[in-house]
Motif scaffolding. Structure first.
Motif, mmCIF file in Angstrom:
data_model
loop_
_atom_site.group_PDB
_atom_site.id
_atom_site.type_symbol
_atom_site.label_atom_id
_atom_site.label_comp_id
_atom_site.label_asym_id
_atom_site.label_seq_id
_atom_site.Cartn_x
_atom_site.Cartn_y
_atom_site.Cartn_z
ATOM 1 N N VAL A 21 5.069 83.159 24.273
ATOM 2 C CA VAL A 21 4.495 84.011 23.215
ATOM 3 C C VAL A 21 4.375 83.212 21.915
ATOM 4 O O VAL A 21 3.340 83.243 21.243
ATOM 5 C CB VAL A 21 5.358 85.287 22.988
ATOM 6 C CG1 VAL A 21 4.897 86.036 21.747
ATOM 7 C CG2 VAL A 21 5.281 86.199 24.211
ATOM 8 N N ASP A 22 5.413 82.473 21.589
ATOM 9 C CA ASP A 22 5.380 81.655 20.365
ATOM 10 C C ASP A 22 4.223 80.657 20.430
ATOM 11 O O ASP A 22 3.494 80.459 19.455
ATOM 12 C CB ASP A 22 6.715 80.920 20.202
ATOM 13 C CG ASP A 22 6.683 79.938 19.043
ATOM 14 O OD1 ASP A 22 6.504 80.399 17.903
ATOM 15 O OD2 ASP A 22 6.813 78.719 19.277
ATOM 16 N N TYR A 23 4.013 80.076 21.604
ATOM 17 C CA TYR A 23 2.916 79.117 21.755
ATOM 18 C C TYR A 23 1.561 79.786 21.487
ATOM 19 O O TYR A 23 0.762 79.304 20.694
ATOM 20 C CB TYR A 23 2.942 78.495 23.161
ATOM 21 C CG TYR A 23 1.726 77.638 23.422
ATOM 22 C CD1 TYR A 23 1.609 76.376 22.834
ATOM 23 C CD2 TYR A 23 0.683 78.109 24.203
ATOM 24 C CE1 TYR A 23 0.471 75.606 23.037
ATOM 25 C CE2 TYR A 23 -0.454 77.343 24.407
ATOM 26 C CZ TYR A 23 -0.559 76.098 23.821
ATOM 27 O OH TYR A 23 -1.683 75.351 24.013
ATOM 28 N N TYR A 24 1.320 80.927 22.112
ATOM 29 C CA TYR A 24 0.042 81.619 21.925
ATOM 30 C C TYR A 24 -0.103 82.208 20.517
ATOM 31 O O TYR A 24 -1.213 82.459 20.053
ATOM 32 C CB TYR A 24 -0.112 82.765 22.944
ATOM 33 C CG TYR A 24 -0.579 82.358 24.326
ATOM 34 C CD1 TYR A 24 -1.742 81.621 24.505
ATOM 35 C CD2 TYR A 24 0.119 82.741 25.462
ATOM 36 C CE1 TYR A 24 -2.187 81.273 25.773
ATOM 37 C CE2 TYR A 24 -0.321 82.401 26.736
ATOM 38 C CZ TYR A 24 -1.475 81.661 26.881
ATOM 39 O OH TYR A 24 -1.915 81.323 28.141
ATOM 40 N N SER A 25 1.040 82.461 19.858
ATOM 41 C CA SER A 25 1.000 83.155 18.558
ATOM 42 C C SER A 25 0.221 82.415 17.489
ATOM 43 O O SER A 25 -0.218 83.015 16.513
ATOM 44 C CB SER A 25 2.407 83.366 18.001
ATOM 45 O OG SER A 25 3.141 84.177 18.830
ATOM 46 N N SER A 26 0.083 81.085 17.635
ATOM 47 C CA SER A 26 -0.608 80.343 16.584
ATOM 48 C C SER A 26 -2.033 80.886 16.402
ATOM 49 O O SER A 26 -2.604 80.784 15.323
ATOM 50 C CB SER A 26 -0.623 78.846 16.906
ATOM 51 O OG SER A 26 -1.251 78.655 18.142
#
Ligand code: GDP
Ligand code: IMO
Ligand code: MG
Length: 429
Positions: A21-26
């Motif tokens: 999720v953190d990766y896609y959040s950008s």
């Protein structure tokens, strides 16, 4: 390019959803939680610094992302405020505006936590819960006696409902479980203070989500737990008390998901489970210990050692079917580097017959014997590799094996805990 991505765990939780999720959040404008509570522990590692989130969505470390907590989430307000404080201390900006807490969320309060702990301290019926009061809070929601975030701001109503609840809860706590009761006055003043501190975060999340979707904003839905812990489709009764399937994303936020949504299931390259319950491929030997040590498989919420085993594609295929997921992110393959031969479970044997799906009852599931295929492992470390072409051939074969067996497509590979340790095989946004 989809407008939204729904990310859910496809095993028994702790698949590495937070990191994905953190990766896609950008690229996301809103990250939203739609079920579960602070039983979740989602770990992010950014520039070597680890943050574990339990309630606040994993997009919070991206300073421009709004983080929604929908009505399907049960909220322990005391712990939410603690999590906010830790982020504030770490310099995360603008938390009051960026955290959207639904006024319809059910509260986890002290007696839920006491009841959860009291039940778990008994031998019979132990689930191995996180003791965060999740089950008792969802029970009260279904029984229509729950307290909700909006009730905190209506003192008279709060008092009336609390009085009725405490009569029953204190009877149970004292007379049935033999533990101290909850004091009404202390409880009221504690939650009055909590209400004041919580107020700036409380919003009409259903409306904000519907408006954002209509405006075409990019949304990331963050599942907690995993399909095999779903209340109906998991390994009941050894499950959590909420629905973990992607369809819950709409219900738990009070707004339909965009038409153009990609559904991604996260799986670990092997299997883990915390707490009690059937686990066909569990390894209670040196290989299980090796996976636990190398993979640092200790609970992000409770610190409990996770049970470890080989990848179970029967369980994964079942989970993909009930959730309708066709796209995967694979995490923790780096943990398998250096093992000469890997086993993958592709069928079960039950009472002399070969079966290819999960039986509904615990008794059968406890008796199934995994049927394994052995595949060659790879010696090379994966943690520094950022390009698919540079991956060892045997690892590529392992990925192909998963794709062929499941019929799903692998979109993303994670090769370490860090944000940058990702190989994106198909850009989602
Ligand atoms: P979640 O509950 O699904 O978000 O997962 P957890 O955070 O509970 O557990 C996953 C653990 O694995 C965390 O410690 C992560 O930092 C770590 N992790 C995530 N992806 C990878 C990966 O690809 N490789 C390794 N070695 N660790 C990972
Ligand atoms: P994340 O989101 C792994 C497990 C507990 C227990 C069962 C019921 O980090 O993947 P509960 O406290 O929910 O009533 O416990 O569910 N469990 C999890 N296991 N990851 C989680 O969340 C979990 N949340 C609950 O260990 O077996
Ligand atoms: Mg976790």
């Amino acid at each position: 390019m989809p407008q939204a991505v729904v990310i859910i765990g496809v095993q028994w939780g702790d698949e590495g959803k937070g990191k994905i999720v953190d990766y896609y959040s950008s690229s996301a404008e809103i990250v939203a939680r739609f079920q579960g509570g602070n039983n979740a522990g989602h770990t992010l590692v950014v520039e070597g610094k680890q943050t574990i989130l339990h309630l606040i969505p994993s997009g919070i470390l991206h300073p421009h992302t709004a983080c929604a907590i929908g009505s399907g989430v049960v909220v322990d307000p005391e712990n939410l405020l603690k999590e906010v404080e830790v982020l504030r201390q770490a310099g995360v900006p603008d938390l009051e505006n960026r955290i959207w807490l639904s006024d319809r969320c059910h509260l986890i309060v002290d007696y839920h936590k006491h009841l959860d702990a009291a039940r778990e301290s008994r031998k019979a019926g132990k689930i191995g819960t996180t003791k965060r009061g999740i089950g008792p809070a969802y029970e009260d929601r279904a029984a229509r006696r729950g307290l909700r975030v909006s009730d905190l701001f209506h003192e008279k109503l709060f008092e009336e409902r609390l009085k009725a609840n405490l009569e029953e809860k204190n009877f149970l706590l004292e007379k049935y479980y033999g533990v101290p009761p909850v004091n009404m006055e202390e409880f009221q003043s504690k939650y009055r203070e909590i209400g004041k501190k919580l107020k700036p975060f409380v919003k009409d999340v259903s409306r904000l989500m519907a408006d954002s979707i209509a405006e075409g904003k990019k949304i990331l839905y963050e599942g907690a737990q995993g399909v095999l812990l779903d209340m109906d489709y998991g390994t009941y009764p050894y499950v959590t008390s909420s629905h973990t399937l992607p369809s819950q994303a709409a219900l738990g936020l009070g707004a339909r998901v965009p038409v153009d949504t990609l559904f991604v299931g996260v799986i670990k390259a092997y299997s883990t489970r915390v707490g009690e319950g059937p686990f066909p491929t569990e390894l209670k030997d040196a290989m299980g210990d090796r996976l636990r040590e190398t993979g640092h498989e200790f609970g992000a919420t409770t610190g409990r050692p996770r049970r470890c085993g080989w990848l179970d594609l029967v369980a994964v295929k079942y989970a993909l079917r009930v959730s309708g997921i066709k796209n995967l992110a694979i995490t923790k393959s780096d943990v398998l580097s250096g093992i000469s031969e890997l086993k993958v479970c592709t069928a079960y044997e039950l009472d002399g017959k070969t079966i290819d799906t999960l039986p509904a009852d615990t008794d059968s599931l406890n008796r199934v014997k995994p049927i394994y295929e052995t595949v060659p492992g790879w010696q090379e470390p994966l943690t520094e590799i950022r390009k698919y072409d540079e991956l060892p051939q045997n690892f590529k074969n392992y990925l192909k094996f998963i794709e062929t067996q499941t019929g799903a497509r692998i979109n993303l590979l994670s090769t370490g805990a860090g944000r940058e340790q990702v190989i994106d095989l198909k850009k989602a946004f």
